[in-house]
Design an enzyme around this catalytic site. Structure first.
Site, PDB file in Angstrom:
ATOM      1  N   GLY A  11       0.793  -1.137   0.052  1.00  0.00           N
ATOM      2  CA  GLY A  11       0.061   0.064   0.048  1.00  0.00           C
ATOM      3  C   GLY A  11       0.965   1.261   0.085  1.00  0.00           C
ATOM      4  O   GLY A  11       2.090   1.222   0.641  1.00  0.00           O
ATOM      5  N   ALA A  22      15.724  10.215  -0.271  1.00  0.00           N
ATOM      6  CA  ALA A  22      16.987   9.994   0.811  1.00  0.00           C
ATOM      7  C   ALA A  22      17.867   9.203   0.247  1.00  0.00           C
ATOM      8  O   ALA A  22      19.185   9.145   0.238  1.00  0.00           O
ATOM      9  CB  ALA A  22      16.299   9.939   2.129  1.00  0.00           C
ATOM     10  N   ARG A  72       1.175  -4.764  -5.887  1.00  0.00           N
ATOM     11  CA  ARG A  72       1.392  -6.166  -5.125  1.00  0.00           C
ATOM     12  C   ARG A  72       1.489  -7.021  -6.233  1.00  0.00           C
ATOM     13  O   ARG A  72       0.875  -7.160  -7.321  1.00  0.00           O
ATOM     14  CB  ARG A  72      -0.011  -6.349  -4.541  1.00  0.00           C
ATOM     15  CG  ARG A  72      -0.472  -5.240  -3.608  1.00  0.00           C
ATOM     16  CD  ARG A  72      -1.499  -5.678  -2.564  1.00  0.00           C
ATOM     17  NE  ARG A  72      -1.864  -4.618  -1.714  1.00  0.00           N
ATOM     18  CZ  ARG A  72      -1.518  -4.153  -0.734  1.00  0.00           C
ATOM     19  NH1 ARG A  72      -0.678  -4.660   0.128  1.00  0.00           N
ATOM     20  NH2 ARG A  72      -2.106  -2.978   0.120  1.00  0.00           N
ATOM     21  N   GLY A 102       5.589  -2.671   3.445  1.00  0.00           N
ATOM     22  CA  GLY A 102       5.170  -3.292   4.885  1.00  0.00           C
ATOM     23  C   GLY A 102       5.860  -4.603   5.049  1.00  0.00           C
ATOM     24  O   GLY A 102       6.785  -5.210   4.419  1.00  0.00           O
ATOM     25  N   ASP A 103       5.210  -5.666   6.019  1.00  0.00           N
ATOM     26  CA  ASP A 103       5.733  -6.644   6.202  1.00  0.00           C
ATOM     27  C   ASP A 103       5.758  -7.773   4.884  1.00  0.00           C
ATOM     28  O   ASP A 103       6.730  -8.736   4.874  1.00  0.00           O
ATOM     29  CB  ASP A 103       4.925  -7.408   7.456  1.00  0.00           C
ATOM     30  CG  ASP A 103       3.368  -7.747   7.179  1.00  0.00           C
ATOM     31  OD1 ASP A 103       2.880  -7.042   6.156  1.00  0.00           O
ATOM     32  OD2 ASP A 103       2.822  -8.282   8.154  1.00  0.00           O
ATOM     33  N   THR A 125       4.059   2.001   5.671  1.00  0.00           N
ATOM     34  CA  THR A 125       2.636   1.798   5.644  1.00  0.00           C
ATOM     35  C   THR A 125       1.982   2.510   6.651  1.00  0.00           C
ATOM     36  O   THR A 125       2.707   2.994   7.910  1.00  0.00           O
ATOM     37  CB  THR A 125       2.756   0.174   5.973  1.00  0.00           C
ATOM     38  OG1 THR A 125       1.508  -0.138   6.286  1.00  0.00           O
ATOM     39  CG2 THR A 125       3.674  -0.046   7.148  1.00  0.00           C
ATOM     40  N   ASP A 127      -0.388   1.943   8.557  1.00  0.00           N
ATOM     41  CA  ASP A 127      -1.070   1.180   9.630  1.00  0.00           C
ATOM     42  C   ASP A 127      -0.282   1.237  10.865  1.00  0.00           C
ATOM     43  O   ASP A 127      -0.833   0.784  11.782  1.00  0.00           O
ATOM     44  CB  ASP A 127      -1.310  -0.163   9.210  1.00  0.00           C
ATOM     45  CG  ASP A 127      -2.531  -0.352   8.139  1.00  0.00           C
ATOM     46  OD1 ASP A 127      -3.138   0.674   8.188  1.00  0.00           O
ATOM     47  OD2 ASP A 127      -2.471  -1.236   7.679  1.00  0.00           O
ATOM     48  N   ASP A 129       1.774  -1.100  11.803  1.00  0.00           N
ATOM     49  CA  ASP A 129       1.583  -2.538  12.043  1.00  0.00           C
ATOM     50  C   ASP A 129       2.774  -3.511  12.225  1.00  0.00           C
ATOM     51  O   ASP A 129       2.446  -4.529  12.314  1.00  0.00           O
ATOM     52  CB  ASP A 129       0.258  -3.317  11.527  1.00  0.00           C
ATOM     53  CG  ASP A 129       1.025  -3.134   9.914  1.00  0.00           C
ATOM     54  OD1 ASP A 129       1.965  -2.635   9.462  1.00  0.00           O
ATOM     55  OD2 ASP A 129       0.106  -3.741   9.079  1.00  0.00           O
ATOM     56  N   MET A 169      -8.899   3.446   8.832  1.00  0.00           N
ATOM     57  CA  MET A 169      -8.186   2.431   8.439  1.00  0.00           C
ATOM     58  C   MET A 169      -7.386   1.502   9.807  1.00  0.00           C
ATOM     59  O   MET A 169      -7.224   2.291  10.747  1.00  0.00           O
ATOM     60  CB  MET A 169      -7.299   2.731   7.311  1.00  0.00           C
ATOM     61  CG  MET A 169      -8.008   2.915   6.044  1.00  0.00           C
ATOM     62  SD  MET A 169      -6.595   3.285   4.826  1.00  0.00           S
ATOM     63  CE  MET A 169      -7.786   3.153   3.479  1.00  0.00           C
ATOM     64  N   GLY A 170      -7.190   0.256   9.188  1.00  0.00           N
ATOM     65  CA  GLY A 170      -6.565  -0.617  10.586  1.00  0.00           C
ATOM     66  C   GLY A 170      -7.404  -1.877  10.474  1.00  0.00           C
ATOM     67  O   GLY A 170      -8.216  -2.084  11.231  1.00  0.00           O
ATOM     68  N   ARG A 171      -6.853  -2.916   9.493  1.00  0.00           N
ATOM     69  CA  ARG A 171      -7.711  -3.824   9.677  1.00  0.00           C
ATOM     70  C   ARG A 171      -7.273  -4.954  10.845  1.00  0.00           C
ATOM     71  O   ARG A 171      -7.940  -5.487  11.538  1.00  0.00           O
ATOM     72  CB  ARG A 171      -7.287  -4.962   8.551  1.00  0.00           C
ATOM     73  CG  ARG A 171      -8.286  -4.675   7.258  1.00  0.00           C
ATOM     74  CD  ARG A 171      -7.761  -5.373   5.972  1.00  0.00           C
ATOM     75  NE  ARG A 171      -6.479  -4.335   5.583  1.00  0.00           N
ATOM     76  CZ  ARG A 171      -5.575  -4.842   4.787  1.00  0.00           C
ATOM     77  NH1 ARG A 171      -5.798  -5.941   3.967  1.00  0.00           N
ATOM     78  NH2 ARG A 171      -4.640  -4.166   4.421  1.00  0.00           N
ATOM     79  N   LYS A 213     -25.983  16.345  26.974  1.00  0.00           N
ATOM     80  CA  LYS A 213     -24.834  16.481  25.740  1.00  0.00           C
ATOM     81  C   LYS A 213     -25.372  15.327  24.817  1.00  0.00           C
ATOM     82  O   LYS A 213     -25.159  14.112  24.936  1.00  0.00           O
ATOM     83  CB  LYS A 213     -23.330  15.856  26.128  1.00  0.00           C
ATOM     84  CG  LYS A 213     -22.590  15.966  25.302  1.00  0.00           C
ATOM     85  CD  LYS A 213     -21.132  15.458  25.793  1.00  0.00           C
ATOM     86  CE  LYS A 213     -19.933  15.463  24.648  1.00  0.00           C
ATOM     87  NZ  LYS A 213     -19.153  14.494  24.948  1.00  0.00           N
TER      88      LYS A 213
HETATM   89  P1  ATP Z   1       1.120  -3.029   3.479  1.00  0.00           P
HETATM   90  O1  ATP Z   1       1.302  -3.137   4.946  1.00  0.00           O
HETATM   91  O2  ATP Z   1       0.649  -1.701   2.851  1.00  0.00           O
HETATM   92  O3  ATP Z   1      -0.298  -3.909   3.064  1.00  0.00           O
HETATM   93  P2  ATP Z   1       2.872  -4.912   2.492  1.00  0.00           P
HETATM   94  O4  ATP Z   1       4.333  -4.778   2.009  1.00  0.00           O
HETATM   95  O5  ATP Z   1       2.581  -5.850   3.655  1.00  0.00           O
HETATM   96  O6  ATP Z   1       2.277  -3.580   2.672  1.00  0.00           O
HETATM   97  P3  ATP Z   1       1.971  -7.009   0.781  1.00  0.00           P
HETATM   98  O7  ATP Z   1       0.714  -7.019  -0.323  1.00  0.00           O
HETATM   99  O8  ATP Z   1       1.676  -7.717   1.660  1.00  0.00           O
HETATM  100  O9  ATP Z   1       2.159  -5.708   1.275  1.00  0.00           O
HETATM  101  O10 ATP Z   1       3.032  -7.292   0.139  1.00  0.00           O
HETATM  102  C1  ATP Z   1       3.603  -6.735  -1.136  1.00  0.00           C
HETATM  103  C2  ATP Z   1       4.410  -7.354  -2.211  1.00  0.00           C
HETATM  104  O11 ATP Z   1       5.391  -8.373  -1.502  1.00  0.00           O
HETATM  105  C3  ATP Z   1       3.403  -8.645  -2.610  1.00  0.00           C
HETATM  106  O12 ATP Z   1       2.474  -8.160  -3.648  1.00  0.00           O
HETATM  107  C4  ATP Z   1       4.509  -9.571  -2.971  1.00  0.00           C
HETATM  108  O13 ATP Z   1       4.912  -9.298  -4.411  1.00  0.00           O
HETATM  109  C5  ATP Z   1       5.355  -9.548  -2.188  1.00  0.00           C
HETATM  110  N1  ATP Z   1       5.483 -10.511  -0.985  1.00  0.00           N
HETATM  111  C6  ATP Z   1       4.689 -10.614  -0.018  1.00  0.00           C
HETATM  112  N2  ATP Z   1       4.580 -11.687   0.801  1.00  0.00           N
HETATM  113  C7  ATP Z   1       5.782 -12.385   0.248  1.00  0.00           C
HETATM  114  C8  ATP Z   1       6.416 -13.547   0.594  1.00  0.00           C
HETATM  115  N3  ATP Z   1       5.984 -14.392   1.620  1.00  0.00           N
HETATM  116  N4  ATP Z   1       7.421 -13.779  -0.179  1.00  0.00           N
HETATM  117  C9  ATP Z   1       8.000 -13.156  -0.926  1.00  0.00           C
HETATM  118  N5  ATP Z   1       7.272 -11.967  -1.387  1.00  0.00           N
HETATM  119  C10 ATP Z   1       6.316 -11.531  -0.902  1.00  0.00           C
END
Ligand code: ATP
Length: 323
Positions: A11, A22, A72, A102-103, A125, A127, A129, A169-171, A213
């Site tokens: 995201g 940077a 993604r 993100g993760d 990100t 969130d 998170d 937001m915040g799942r 109120k």
């Molecule tokens: P956000 O927190 O905004 O959702 P995010 O980085 O967690 O960000 P994801 O959609 O989970 O978003 O991951 C982004 C991309 O990272 C995925 O579309 C995929 O290409 C890659 N990715 C995610 N998980 C894996 C994994 N386990 N191994 C390799 N690549 C991954």
């Protein structure tokens, strides 16, 4: 390390542009060539890569979104997709990549590192998170965007004497609701981490009504429930006007705050410093206002701890046991 690249993935988050800037500028100033990869891992697989100069990142520090675009990529998660990505990086002579995301993006950075392309992750990100870091890039801007909306909705909800549910937001992580809720003086904050009681919210609304109120703000994180459904439930229990506003993507847009720009600038520069020092498979974070780094797999294994103290503070500041 001669050539590095930067990509944004997952995201979008305000402040990603400041991080890209940077990376590019501190990379060039460290004597490296820096490449920009478009649309996250998809662009790496497709070779959508361009060299970036100092001027490529002029006039972007304030802009929300990401000039590199984001995506993604399902293909990247497959062994074939990963192999293609590694091959493209080798063709472009890219020795290291700064991955802003993100993760999920960090899991991708770990996979690339394991395949011989040194990666450093920067947390981008809204969130907030990620367990290993106090803050992620974009969170502060999202909180301020939500706060701005709370202020505006409060004006109209006070004038019409109605209860407003604001869904943010915040799942899985209630940090946006918690921080914006406290800053905005929300009467009730509902987050996925803490079970909420409809009865006690209704009791609070009745108590407030009895005191004369009639307006209140209920801040709801999307992962904790559905705003419209909650509105119906409250209407069924309390004779009071309730309206719901779902903030949605408005939270993600707009100029990044000073806090996010500063965080992104510090983290982007740190990521380059790590690559120059020959480090790989690490993420950059901030703890007690100090920038630090740690192994990606260790960071991903950590479980986010919800700030209960802050949550309890919101209760103390808004409960109305007496006049
Ligand atoms: P956000 O927190 O905004 O959702 P995010 O980085 O967690 O960000 P994801 O959609 O989970 O978003 O991951 C982004 C991309 O990272 C995925 O579309 C995929 O290409 C890659 N990715 C995610 N998980 C894996 C994994 N386990 N191994 C390799 N690549 C991954």
């Amino acid at each position: 390390m001669k050539n590095i690249a930067v990509l944004t993935s997952g995201g979008d988050a305000p402040g990603m542009n400041a991080a890209i800037r940077a990376v590019v500028r501190s990379g060039i100033n460290s004597g490296l060539r820096v490449f920009g990869i478009k649309r996250g891992y998809n662009g790496l697989i497709q070779g959508d890569i361009q060299e970036m100069k100092m001027s490529s990142v002029s006039d972007i520090i304030q802009r929300g979104g990401t000039i590199l675009r984001t995506a993604r990529s399902e293909e990247f998660k497959t062994p074939e997709g990963l192999a293609k990505a590694v091959n493209v990086a080798k063709v472009f002579n890219i020795d290291g990549i700064v991955v802003i995301g993100g993760d999920g993006s960090f899991a991708g950075a770990q996979a690339l590192t394991n395949s011989g392309i040194a990666c450093i992750g920067v947390p981008g990100t809204i969130d907030n998170d990620l367990a290993y870091t106090d803050y992620t890039i974009g969170f502060d801007t999202a909180v301020n965007n939500a706060l701005d909306a709370i202020n505006k909705i409060r004006d109209t909800s006070a004038s019409h004497e109605r209860v407003s549910i604001i869904e943010v937001m915040g799942r899985h992580c209630g940090d946006i609701a918690l921080h914006a809720g406290i800053a905005g003086g929300a009467e009730s904050i509902i987050v996925p981490e803490i079970e909420f009681s409809l009865d006690s919210i209704c009791r609070m609304l009745i108590q407030s009504k009895n005191r004369g109120k009639l307006h209140s703000i209920i801040l709801l994180a999307e992962g904790a429930g559905d705003g419209i459904k909650l509105e119906e439930q409250i209407r069924g229990m309390v004779d009071i006007e309730v309206r719901t506003t779902i903030l949605g993507y408005i939270q993600r847009g707009g100029n990044a705050t000073a806090v996010d720009r500063l965080l992104a600038s510090r983290m982007g520069a740190k990521a380059v410093e790590l690559l120059v020092a020959g480090k790989e498979g690490r993420v950059v974070g901030i703890r007690d206002n100090k920038i630090f780094d740690m192994e990606i797999h260790e960071a991903l294994a950590m479980k986010k701890v919800f700030n209960k103290e802050l949550f309890e503070l919101s209760d103390v500041l808004t409960s109305n046991l007496s006049d």
